[in-house]
Design an enzyme around this catalytic site. Structure first.
Site, PDB file in Angstrom:
ATOM      1  CG  ASP A 167      -2.078   1.003   1.096  1.00 46.29           C
ATOM      2  OD1 ASP A 167      -1.837   2.094   1.233  1.00 46.29           O
ATOM      3  OD2 ASP A 167      -3.242   0.521   1.226  1.00 46.29           O
TER       4      ASP A 167
ATOM      5  CG  HIS B 209     -12.487  -4.128 -12.684  1.00 40.14           C
ATOM      6  ND1 HIS B 209     -11.662  -3.210 -12.129  1.00 40.14           N
ATOM      7  CD2 HIS B 209     -13.912  -3.936 -12.514  1.00 40.14           C
ATOM      8  CE1 HIS B 209     -12.668  -2.262 -11.712  1.00 40.14           C
ATOM      9  NE2 HIS B 209     -13.930  -2.709 -11.736  1.00 40.14           N
TER      10      HIS B 209
ATOM     11  CG  ASN C 189     -13.176  -0.926   3.269  1.00 45.09           C
ATOM     12  OD1 ASN C 189     -13.638  -1.665   4.625  1.00 45.09           O
ATOM     13  ND2 ASN C 189     -11.858  -0.488   3.238  1.00 45.09           N
TER      14      ASN C 189
ATOM     15  N   GLY D 136     -15.835   2.826   3.141  1.00 45.05           N
ATOM     16  CA  GLY D 136     -14.417   3.573   3.012  1.00 45.05           C
ATOM     17  C   GLY D 136     -13.574   3.111   1.741  1.00 45.05           C
TER      18      GLY D 136
ATOM     19  CG  HIS E 275      -9.635  -3.873  -8.926  1.00 42.80           C
ATOM     20  ND1 HIS E 275      -9.331  -3.846 -10.237  1.00 42.80           N
ATOM     21  CD2 HIS E 275      -9.433  -4.960  -8.414  1.00 42.80           C
ATOM     22  CE1 HIS E 275      -8.926  -5.187 -10.514  1.00 42.80           C
ATOM     23  NE2 HIS E 275      -8.770  -5.769  -9.573  1.00 42.80           N
TER      24      HIS E 275
ATOM     25  CG  HIS F 133      -8.900  -3.265  -2.628  1.00 38.88           C
ATOM     26  ND1 HIS F 133      -9.675  -2.603  -2.994  1.00 38.88           N
ATOM     27  CD2 HIS F 133      -8.292  -2.658  -1.382  1.00 38.88           C
ATOM     28  CE1 HIS F 133     -10.048  -1.283  -2.302  1.00 38.88           C
ATOM     29  NE2 HIS F 133      -9.176  -1.399  -1.334  1.00 38.88           N
TER      30      HIS F 133
ATOM     31  CG  HIS G  80      -6.874  -3.099   2.974  1.00 39.18           C
ATOM     32  ND1 HIS G  80      -6.080  -1.974   2.604  1.00 39.18           N
ATOM     33  CD2 HIS G  80      -7.949  -2.916   2.476  1.00 39.18           C
ATOM     34  CE1 HIS G  80      -6.796  -1.217   1.862  1.00 39.18           C
ATOM     35  NE2 HIS G  80      -7.902  -1.640   1.656  1.00 39.18           N
TER      36      HIS G  80
END
Length: 115
Positions: free
Chosen positions: A30, A46, A87, A93, A98, A100, A102
């Site tokens: 990130d 995607h 999210n 948030g 796309h 993802h 974290h």
């Protein structure tokens, strides 16, 4: 998606620090980390968000979680603990539309997700 930031990273149009890549998945650091370990894991295909996952995507989503496990081990946070956050939608948030995941760790995160 032509204007998607993460699709541009997948196509190598935007530089990133890639920590994992295969034919379907890419993971990179990130650019604004909130912890010592903050990696984004994305499908190359995607999807705007979780809401777009279909039955035929089960294998890919399962593989993403195996990759998350592998990266957590490689980054040294598998034993101490880490958070996986996804999210879905603007109110959650989500800033880049796309899908993802974290991986956040490398420090004590506490028990609150929101502030």
């Amino acid at each position: 998606m032509d204007n998607c930031l993460f699709c541009k990273i997948v196509r190598k149009e935007i530089p990133s620090t890639i920590v994992y890549e295969d034919e379907e998945i890419v993971a990179f650091k990130d650019i604004n980390p909130i912890a010592p370990v903050h990696i984004l894991v994305i499908p190359k295909k995607h999807f705007d968000s979780i809401k777009d996952i279909k039955e035929e995507d089960i294998s890919l989503i399962g593989r993403i979680h195996l990759v998350i496990n592998k990266i957590a081990k490689e980054q040294g946070v598998a034993e101490s603990g880490y958070r996986v956050v996804t999210n879905s939608g603007r109110d959650s948030g989500q800033e880049v539309m796309h899908l993802h995941f974290h991986i956040i760790g490398g420090k004590v995160l506490g028990n609150k997700i929101c502030q």
